[in-house]
Design a protein around this motif. Sequence first.
Motif, PDB file in Angstrom:
ATOM      1  N   HIS A 180     -19.059 -82.669 -78.333  1.00  0.00           N
ATOM      2  CA  HIS A 180     -19.912 -83.764 -78.800  1.00  0.00           C
ATOM      3  C   HIS A 180     -21.286 -83.216 -79.177  1.00  0.00           C
ATOM      4  N   ILE A 181     -21.697 -83.496 -80.415  1.00  0.00           N
ATOM      5  CA  ILE A 181     -23.005 -83.033 -80.888  1.00  0.00           C
ATOM      6  C   ILE A 181     -23.776 -84.237 -81.420  1.00  0.00           C
ATOM      7  N   PHE A 182     -25.022 -84.355 -81.000  1.00  0.00           N
ATOM      8  CA  PHE A 182     -25.871 -85.470 -81.400  1.00  0.00           C
ATOM      9  C   PHE A 182     -27.046 -84.933 -82.217  1.00  0.00           C
ATOM     10  N   ILE A 183     -27.136 -85.313 -83.481  1.00  0.00           N
ATOM     11  CA  ILE A 183     -28.199 -84.831 -84.361  1.00  0.00           C
ATOM     12  C   ILE A 183     -29.192 -85.974 -84.593  1.00  0.00           C
ATOM     13  N   SER A 184     -30.463 -85.704 -84.319  1.00  0.00           N
ATOM     14  CA  SER A 184     -31.475 -86.761 -84.435  1.00  0.00           C
ATOM     15  C   SER A 184     -31.770 -87.112 -85.884  1.00  0.00           C
ATOM     16  N   HIS A 185     -31.955 -86.086 -86.716  1.00  0.00           N
ATOM     17  CA  HIS A 185     -32.283 -86.336 -88.114  1.00  0.00           C
ATOM     18  C   HIS A 185     -32.020 -85.090 -88.947  1.00  0.00           C
ATOM     19  N   LEU A 186     -31.980 -85.296 -90.268  1.00  0.00           N
ATOM     20  CA  LEU A 186     -31.564 -84.217 -91.158  1.00  0.00           C
ATOM     21  C   LEU A 186     -32.754 -83.398 -91.682  1.00  0.00           C
ATOM     22  N   HIS A 187     -33.669 -83.050 -90.821  1.00  0.00           N
ATOM     23  CA  HIS A 187     -34.645 -82.026 -91.181  1.00  0.00           C
ATOM     24  C   HIS A 187     -34.103 -80.689 -90.673  1.00  0.00           C
ATOM     25  N   GLY A 188     -34.419 -79.643 -91.449  1.00  0.00           N
ATOM     26  CA  GLY A 188     -33.806 -78.347 -91.204  1.00  0.00           C
ATOM     27  C   GLY A 188     -33.975 -77.825 -89.795  1.00  0.00           C
ATOM     28  N   ASP A 189     -35.145 -78.028 -89.200  1.00  0.00           N
ATOM     29  CA  ASP A 189     -35.394 -77.465 -87.869  1.00  0.00           C
ATOM     30  C   ASP A 189     -34.605 -78.189 -86.779  1.00  0.00           C
ATOM     31  N   HIS A 190     -33.818 -79.189 -87.167  1.00  0.00           N
ATOM     32  CA  HIS A 190     -32.970 -79.886 -86.192  1.00  0.00           C
ATOM     33  C   HIS A 190     -31.485 -79.772 -86.541  1.00  0.00           C
ATOM     34  N   VAL A 191     -31.166 -79.223 -87.721  1.00  0.00           N
ATOM     35  CA  VAL A 191     -29.758 -79.292 -88.146  1.00  0.00           C
ATOM     36  C   VAL A 191     -29.247 -78.050 -88.885  1.00  0.00           C
ATOM     37  N   PHE A 192     -30.129 -77.119 -89.266  1.00  0.00           N
ATOM     38  CA  PHE A 192     -29.639 -75.998 -90.077  1.00  0.00           C
ATOM     39  C   PHE A 192     -28.713 -75.046 -89.320  1.00  0.00           C
ATOM     40  N   GLY A 193     -28.653 -75.145 -88.011  1.00  0.00           N
ATOM     41  CA  GLY A 193     -27.733 -74.280 -87.259  1.00  0.00           C
ATOM     42  C   GLY A 193     -26.353 -74.882 -87.065  1.00  0.00           C
ATOM     43  N   LEU A 194     -26.166 -76.122 -87.525  1.00  0.00           N
ATOM     44  CA  LEU A 194     -24.902 -76.816 -87.231  1.00  0.00           C
ATOM     45  C   LEU A 194     -23.727 -76.181 -87.964  1.00  0.00           C
ATOM     46  N   ILE A 195     -23.907 -75.848 -89.238  1.00  0.00           N
ATOM     47  CA  ILE A 195     -22.782 -75.279 -89.998  1.00  0.00           C
ATOM     48  C   ILE A 195     -22.362 -73.935 -89.411  1.00  0.00           C
ATOM     49  N   GLY A 196     -23.331 -73.155 -88.966  1.00  0.00           N
ATOM     50  CA  GLY A 196     -23.010 -71.850 -88.369  1.00  0.00           C
ATOM     51  C   GLY A 196     -22.259 -72.010 -87.061  1.00  0.00           C
ATOM     52  N   LEU A 197     -22.650 -73.003 -86.275  1.00  0.00           N
ATOM     53  CA  LEU A 197     -21.955 -73.252 -85.009  1.00  0.00           C
ATOM     54  C   LEU A 197     -20.524 -73.712 -85.275  1.00  0.00           C
ATOM     55  N   ILE A 198     -20.357 -74.616 -86.232  1.00  0.00           N
ATOM     56  CA  ILE A 198     -19.009 -75.099 -86.567  1.00  0.00           C
ATOM     57  C   ILE A 198     -18.148 -73.928 -87.021  1.00  0.00           C
ATOM     58  N   SER A 199     -18.729 -73.080 -87.839  1.00  0.00           N
ATOM     59  CA  SER A 199     -18.019 -71.921 -88.368  1.00  0.00           C
ATOM     60  C   SER A 199     -17.574 -70.992 -87.231  1.00  0.00           C
ATOM     61  N   THR A 200     -18.461 -70.805 -86.262  1.00  0.00           N
ATOM     62  CA  THR A 200     -18.122 -69.948 -85.127  1.00  0.00           C
ATOM     63  C   THR A 200     -17.052 -70.589 -84.247  1.00  0.00           C
ATOM     64  N   LEU A 201     -17.164 -71.895 -84.016  1.00  0.00           N
ATOM     65  CA  LEU A 201     -16.147 -72.592 -83.210  1.00  0.00           C
ATOM     66  C   LEU A 201     -14.770 -72.391 -83.849  1.00  0.00           C
ATOM     67  N   GLN A 202     -14.773 -72.411 -85.171  1.00  0.00           N
ATOM     68  CA  GLN A 202     -13.536 -72.214 -85.911  1.00  0.00           C
ATOM     69  C   GLN A 202     -12.993 -70.790 -85.723  1.00  0.00           C
ATOM     70  N   LEU A 203     -13.899 -69.805 -85.816  1.00  0.00           N
ATOM     71  CA  LEU A 203     -13.482 -68.410 -85.617  1.00  0.00           C
ATOM     72  C   LEU A 203     -12.993 -68.171 -84.187  1.00  0.00           C
TER      73      LEU A 203
END
Lengths: 305, 305
Positions: B57-80
């Motif tokens: 479960h991931i909760f994102i407050s808002h779509l400014h980079g300093d709060h969300v730019f790491g999400l795609i990398g984390l998803i990618s790693t979870l996949q790997l």
Amino acid sequence: MSIKLTILGFNSAIPKKKSAPTAQLLEIANRYFLIDCGEGTQVQLRRAKAKFSKINHIFISHLHGDHVFGLIGLISTLQLLGKETPLKIFGPKGIQDFIMNQLRHTQSNCSFEIDFIELEGKSSVKIFEDEKVEVYTIPLNHRIYTNGYLFKEKPKKRKLNIEAVQQYPEILTCDYDNLKNGRDFVLESGEIIPNEKLTLDPDPSRSYAFCSDTRYKPDIVPIIQGVDLLYHESTFLSDLQDMADYTGHSTAKEAATIAKDANVGRLILGHFSNRYNDLNVMLDEARPIFENTHLPVLFEAIKID
Amino acid sequence: MSIKLTILGFNSAIPKKKSAPTAQLLEIANRYFLIDCGEGTQVQLRRAKAKFSKINHIFISHLHGDHVFGLIGLISTLQLLGKETPLKIFGPKGIQDFIMNQLRHTQSNCSFEIDFIELEGKSSVKIFEDEKVEVYTIPLNHRIYTNGYLFKEKPKKRKLNIEAVQQYPEILTCDYDNLKNGRDFVLESGEIIPNEKLTLDPDPSRSYAFCSDTRYKPDIVPIIQGVDLLYHESTFLSDLQDMADYTGHSTAKEAATIAKDANVGRLILGHFSNRYNDLNVMLDEARPIFENTHLPVLFEAIKID
């Protein structure tokens, strides 16, 4: 100094605590070129004390996360730093939508222009040229459309042989540029002084080739023939050749074979699989084929004068 | 332990060498909740020795980079890493396209299902509930649509008063659940033993409120009333109140005022502007209003038992 390469990261796939995914800063003829931009590259640039304001050209090899997930964060930071000069981003077709969609969702109004040069060709082409430098694509063979990049200094001007020039009082300083450009000098008497008598050979023009990620692809050899420095990925050792072929990567042996066949000056390996703790095994495999092979060292500047 | 909060980053805007943008790992009733995911969060999770496999479960407050730019990398790693269980991502409307467009360009075939819960409401709603925990939105006021999140343990079962229970041989272990659920016990004689005689009050249910980024917004006070722990951004000091209002942020004084009015247990400040080198100035401003105010410490676990 002609070329200075700073390796900011050379990890494959999963980021680790003490290393970083692929990114390199190339200084060539006083231009700053960023090559690839995995997650966290902007922090690596800070650690390398790089001047963010000088980054106007970014070359992305392919759209896998470990080579591009840091790009949006870097753009965002350049914007916060008030960048005004245009940024050119070279990368595979799709990179514009990849970045612009993120900028749209984050409601970013870029303070500077971004010029995307999207690539989709399958043969090597010149994609950048200015007064001193040329950049060519090196089409690679990975699971996704990928280019390496060849960075070359243009031929330099000849150097004045001052002692020789001073023997001819008729030659004025305003003539020097013609001499450096290779022209002969004609005395008032009509006598021709050949350029070779007045000038020395220019400094050599240096070149660097970045090749990652890719399967063994011998047809890049003519493109990178004789480069001073080659970075070639070697994700695996030869005992995992099948894995390399399947995942679209090279072995250390294959990287060294490319370096040998292209007669390059120096080879830097990189993009190692996380399974290798002691990276000297890479050198053990590569050096019997190409002796001047080295491991990358984070933040260590590789200089070619 | 009811709640354990690990702060993985609390930087505002531009990432620095020795800190990180907003991300927090909340362990509540043995669930792992990731809150915000700035660039580099996956490396911070590694440094915190977090178990990636437990992040569902991931909760994102808002779509400014300093709060969300790491999400795609984390998803990618979870996949790997071969994740198989579904991942729920709560965030502002648009987050699904933001992530899916990146996955499309990187040609990623996710090994697990991603369930996006996109938010666009302006009042507090329950967005998650299971056997032990509830999560509510806390609508905030920033330059872009933003929610804080309120995490609450559900009321716990009453505890057996073993000494009292043992006075009644008729009460068997199979009756304990009924007692813990608050039921009275009826003896064969027909006599009713009130539940209060047989049980003790349950452990308190703990709660945590995450509020970043936001202008001073006093109408969140009823929503977060009495939480044990509050993280409230304080990007500026009061002398930059105009700047705070303009950029959609709070001052330390405002954060402390929210904490005081909501009668929270403890306040953690964060998301400080890079202009402050000595963060004690934040405490100096906040503590006269709300004494139990603290600065965040990277990787230090804040536990509420």
